[in-house]
Structures are given as C-alpha cells and as structure tokens.
Design a protein around this motif. Structure first.
Motif, PDB file in Angstrom:
ATOM      1  N   ALA A  42       0.852  -1.205   0.000  1.00  0.00           N
ATOM      2  CA  ALA A  42       0.000   0.000   0.000  1.00  0.00           C
ATOM      3  C   ALA A  42       0.882   1.246   0.000  1.00  0.00           C
ATOM      4  O   ALA A  42       0.551   2.261  -0.628  1.00  0.00           O
ATOM      5  CB  ALA A  42      -0.914   0.002   1.222  1.00  0.00           C
ATOM      6  N   LEU A  43       2.006   1.165   0.664  1.00  0.00           N
ATOM      7  CA  LEU A  43       2.940   2.301   0.682  1.00  0.00           C
ATOM      8  C   LEU A  43       3.696   2.405  -0.634  1.00  0.00           C
ATOM      9  O   LEU A  43       3.834   3.502  -1.187  1.00  0.00           O
ATOM     10  CB  LEU A  43       3.949   2.162   1.834  1.00  0.00           C
ATOM     11  N   THR A  44       4.173   1.266  -1.149  1.00  0.00           N
ATOM     12  CA  THR A  44       4.960   1.345  -2.391  1.00  0.00           C
ATOM     13  C   THR A  44       4.111   1.856  -3.549  1.00  0.00           C
ATOM     14  O   THR A  44       4.608   2.558  -4.426  1.00  0.00           O
ATOM     15  CB  THR A  44       5.625  -0.003  -2.757  1.00  0.00           C
ATOM     16  N   ALA A  45       2.825   1.538  -3.519  1.00  0.00           N
ATOM     17  CA  ALA A  45       1.946   2.048  -4.579  1.00  0.00           C
ATOM     18  C   ALA A  45       1.929   3.578  -4.546  1.00  0.00           C
ATOM     19  O   ALA A  45       2.041   4.239  -5.587  1.00  0.00           O
ATOM     20  CB  ALA A  45       0.533   1.492  -4.403  1.00  0.00           C
ATOM     21  N   LEU A  46       1.827   4.126  -3.345  1.00  0.00           N
ATOM     22  CA  LEU A  46       1.824   5.592  -3.197  1.00  0.00           C
ATOM     23  C   LEU A  46       3.192   6.188  -3.547  1.00  0.00           C
ATOM     24  O   LEU A  46       3.286   7.265  -4.153  1.00  0.00           O
ATOM     25  CB  LEU A  46       1.478   5.972  -1.753  1.00  0.00           C
ATOM     26  N   MET A  47       4.250   5.466  -3.149  1.00  0.00           N
ATOM     27  CA  MET A  47       5.610   5.926  -3.461  1.00  0.00           C
ATOM     28  C   MET A  47       5.797   6.019  -4.976  1.00  0.00           C
ATOM     29  O   MET A  47       6.275   7.026  -5.496  1.00  0.00           O
ATOM     30  CB  MET A  47       6.643   4.960  -2.859  1.00  0.00           C
ATOM     31  N   ASP A  48       5.380   4.945  -5.675  1.00  0.00           N
ATOM     32  CA  ASP A  48       5.515   4.929  -7.139  1.00  0.00           C
ATOM     33  C   ASP A  48       4.680   6.049  -7.764  1.00  0.00           C
ATOM     34  O   ASP A  48       5.128   6.742  -8.674  1.00  0.00           O
ATOM     35  CB  ASP A  48       5.069   3.581  -7.710  1.00  0.00           C
ATOM     36  N   PHE A  49       3.466   6.220  -7.231  1.00  0.00           N
ATOM     37  CA  PHE A  49       2.587   7.265  -7.759  1.00  0.00           C
ATOM     38  C   PHE A  49       3.256   8.639  -7.613  1.00  0.00           C
ATOM     39  O   PHE A  49       3.296   9.427  -8.561  1.00  0.00           O
ATOM     40  CB  PHE A  49       1.236   7.254  -7.029  1.00  0.00           C
ATOM     41  N   MET A  50       3.789   8.917  -6.423  1.00  0.00           N
ATOM     42  CA  MET A  50       4.402  10.230  -6.176  1.00  0.00           C
ATOM     43  C   MET A  50       5.653  10.435  -7.037  1.00  0.00           C
ATOM     44  O   MET A  50       5.911  11.539  -7.516  1.00  0.00           O
ATOM     45  CB  MET A  50       4.747  10.396  -4.694  1.00  0.00           C
ATOM     46  N   GLU A  51       6.423   9.376  -7.212  1.00  0.00           N
ATOM     47  CA  GLU A  51       7.630   9.503  -8.053  1.00  0.00           C
ATOM     48  C   GLU A  51       7.249   9.842  -9.488  1.00  0.00           C
ATOM     49  O   GLU A  51       7.855  10.708 -10.115  1.00  0.00           O
ATOM     50  CB  GLU A  51       8.442   8.198  -8.007  1.00  0.00           C
ATOM     51  N   GLU A  52       6.221   9.155  -9.986  1.00  0.00           N
ATOM     52  CA  GLU A  52       5.796   9.420 -11.367  1.00  0.00           C
ATOM     53  C   GLU A  52       5.158  10.798 -11.496  1.00  0.00           C
ATOM     54  O   GLU A  52       5.437  11.533 -12.441  1.00  0.00           O
ATOM     55  CB  GLU A  52       4.805   8.345 -11.823  1.00  0.00           C
ATOM     56  N   ALA A  53       4.317  11.144 -10.523  1.00  0.00           N
ATOM     57  CA  ALA A  53       3.585  12.411 -10.599  1.00  0.00           C
ATOM     58  C   ALA A  53       4.512  13.622 -10.505  1.00  0.00           C
ATOM     59  O   ALA A  53       4.188  14.699 -11.000  1.00  0.00           O
ATOM     60  CB  ALA A  53       2.525  12.469  -9.498  1.00  0.00           C
ATOM     61  N   THR A  54       5.670  13.452  -9.860  1.00  0.00           N
ATOM     62  CA  THR A  54       6.579  14.591  -9.696  1.00  0.00           C
ATOM     63  C   THR A  54       7.812  14.483 -10.603  1.00  0.00           C
ATOM     64  O   THR A  54       8.744  15.278 -10.483  1.00  0.00           O
ATOM     65  CB  THR A  54       7.065  14.729  -8.227  1.00  0.00           C
ATOM     66  N   ALA A  55       7.797  13.495 -11.503  1.00  0.00           N
ATOM     67  CA  ALA A  55       8.990  13.211 -12.317  1.00  0.00           C
ATOM     68  C   ALA A  55       9.431  14.414 -13.157  1.00  0.00           C
ATOM     69  O   ALA A  55      10.600  14.496 -13.561  1.00  0.00           O
ATOM     70  CB  ALA A  55       8.755  11.991 -13.203  1.00  0.00           C
ATOM     71  N   GLY A  56       8.521  15.352 -13.420  1.00  0.00           N
ATOM     72  CA  GLY A  56       8.877  16.517 -14.227  1.00  0.00           C
ATOM     73  C   GLY A  56       9.542  17.628 -13.421  1.00  0.00           C
ATOM     74  O   GLY A  56       9.981  18.636 -13.982  1.00  0.00           O
ATOM     75  N   GLY A  57       9.633  17.473 -12.106  1.00  0.00           N
ATOM     76  CA  GLY A  57      10.195  18.525 -11.245  1.00  0.00           C
ATOM     77  C   GLY A  57      11.656  18.803 -11.567  1.00  0.00           C
ATOM     78  O   GLY A  57      12.449  17.879 -11.654  1.00  0.00           O
ATOM     79  N   LYS A  58      11.974  20.095 -11.756  1.00  0.00           N
ATOM     80  CA  LYS A  58      13.330  20.421 -12.182  1.00  0.00           C
ATOM     81  C   LYS A  58      14.088  21.321 -11.211  1.00  0.00           C
ATOM     82  O   LYS A  58      15.242  21.654 -11.438  1.00  0.00           O
ATOM     83  CB  LYS A  58      13.285  21.084 -13.557  1.00  0.00           C
TER      84      LYS A  58
END
Ligand code: IPE
Ligand code: IPE
Ligand code: MG
Length: 241
Positions: free
Chosen positions: A114-130
């Motif tokens: 349940a945590l890794t799902a959220l971790m993956d989601f956050m990593e993908e959702a913020t992947a454009g952060g520069k």
C-alpha cells in the motif's frame, strides 16, 4: 530569521535524521514520540532547503538495519511515513508548482505494498520537477545498494549486453538509486554520533561532514545555516593540491 545568502551552496546535501529516541527519552516519552517530532523537523528542513535553492537533498529515514528494532517502533515509523505520503499526495499541485521531484532510495520489496503504490505514484507524478530533487532513503543501505548495482551489471555482462571491461564509474552510478544525481557535497549528522551508518557510501566519497550534538527533533533552520556556513569555508581538494 533573516534569509541568509551563501557564497557557495552544496549541490547535494545528505541528512542523517538521528536522535529521535534520545529526544523522547529525555522527556520521559516513548521513542515513537521522538519519531513524530522528527517527522515534523523533516518537513520543515526539507522546505527550507528548497527555499534556499539546494538542488538535491537526501534524508535518511529508515535503514536496512533498522528492521532490528522492536516491531512497534518499526510500524510507528512506517505509519508516519504513510502519513507523509498521504499528505504529499494531497499537496501534489504545490510540489509540482515548486518543481519538487520526489524520489525514494532503497529496496522497496520489503515495504508494505500500500505504501509502495503511493511511493511509485508520487515519483511518477513529480517526475517533471526540475528545481529540487527531494530524496527519502527508506529501507536504504549503502552496501545493499552497491550489491544490487553489482548484480544488475553482472546480469547484463552474463547475457552479453555489456562488456565487463567497459564498466566504469558512470556505468556503475547509473545502477544506483541516485542515478542521474550528483555526489554528496555535504553530509549532516546531528545527535552527537560521528559515523556514516551505511548511508550513501559510494556517493559520499568526497563529501564534507558536519556533526552536531543537537538531536534531530530539535534541529532548526539555524542549524542548517550553520552547516552551510561551515561548508562555505571548507577547502575541497579531491585529491589534488
Ligand atoms: C533516528 O532516530 C530515526 C531512525 C533511525 C528511524 P533514532 O531512533 O535512531 O534515535 P536515537 O539514535 O535512538 O536517539
Ligand atoms: C541511522 O541512524 C539511520 C537513520 C537515521 C535512518 P541509526 O540510529 O540507525 O544509526 P546507528 O545505529 O546509531 O549507527
Ligand atoms: Mg539513532
């Protein structure tokens, strides 16, 4: 507090968030109370580092060795981490606006799905952060990280996709959790301990170290400034003269 300026800023700061248990003990509180306060400090210093313009910051939240702690303490830490993830998701728009890229360093296979799902989601959702790479090391161990990189290279060598003689530092680094990020310039450890505790072993080859007796829950922006002031004065030689 006056907003400080620095003549030179470290590109990558690593923080060993240590001393939560002792902070609680001093107050006659359970160790978990120290972790709650430590999690607040993490949010505060993470934001402050971003405001100062630090490009990469890595916080050590849970080591591969920390599983040896009592079960109730481990689950309390994981629960706090889960709370942080939920909050991050709620504040996703704000993170995106600030250019924050969130990443988790460590072996996710032992973390609650349940945590890794959220971790993956956050990593993908913020992947454009520069603007800022905010890394959280969870179930992280420097030796484990190096071993998994070695295994991944060995697999590719065995199946013929890489030439063993072509393995250089860059090829190795591309298999680390920090792939694409610069090495650690400044390593901060509060709580009076002066050791690396299996944190970013490869990446801190030429890091400058800053120690303090302050316990992590008591760590303030001023302590962070102090570490940056000390870093400003360091003479880094990288083996040269
Ligand atoms: C750091 O604080 C938090 C984690 C390792 C998860 P500690 O829990 O190690 O605190 P002390 O070192 O016992 O005071
Ligand atoms: C290092 O602190 C790990 C984290 C802060 C997550 P520890 O408290 O686990 O390290 P040792 O045991 O004092 O070396
Ligand atoms: Mg500790």
């Amino acid at each position: 507090m006056e907003f400080p300026t620095f003549s030179v800023l470290p590109r990558h700061v690593a923080v060993i968030m240590d001393g939560n248990g002792r902070w609680a003990k001093k107050r006659g509180l359970p160790r978990t109370a120290g972790h709650i306060e430590g999690a607040r400090t993490f949010r505060k210093i993470g934001e402050y580092a971003g405001d100062l313009g630090i490009r990469h910051i890595t916080f050590y939240a849970f080591s591969t060795e920390n599983w040896s702690r009592p079960e109730n303490e481990v689950s309390a830490i994981m629960k706090l981490f889960g709370d942080y993830l939920e909050e991050s998701r709620e504040r996703l728009e704000e993170s995106i606006q600030k250019g924050i890229r969130l990443r988790f360093l460590g072996d996710k296979s032992r973390i609650d799905p349940a945590l890794t799902a959220l971790m993956d989601f956050m990593e993908e959702a913020t992947a454009g952060g520069k603007k800022i790479d905010l890394n959280i090391a969870l179930n992280y161990g420097g030796q484990q990280e190096i071993l998994q990189a070695v295994k991944s290279l060995a697999r590719d060598a065995a199946n013929g996709t890489i030439d063993p003689d072509a393995i250089d530092a860059g090829a190795f680094e591309s298999r680390l959790y920090t792939a694409g990020q610069p090495p650690v310039d400044l390593m901060i450890r509060p709580s009076g301990e002066q050791r690396i505790s299996n944190f970013l072993l490869w990446q801190s080859a030429y890091a400058e170290f800053w120690y303090s007796d302050v316990l992590w829950p008591d760590f303030t922006e001023e302590h962070f400034n102090e570490a940056l002031r000390a870093y400003e004065k360091r003479n880094r030689r990288f083996g040269g003269v």
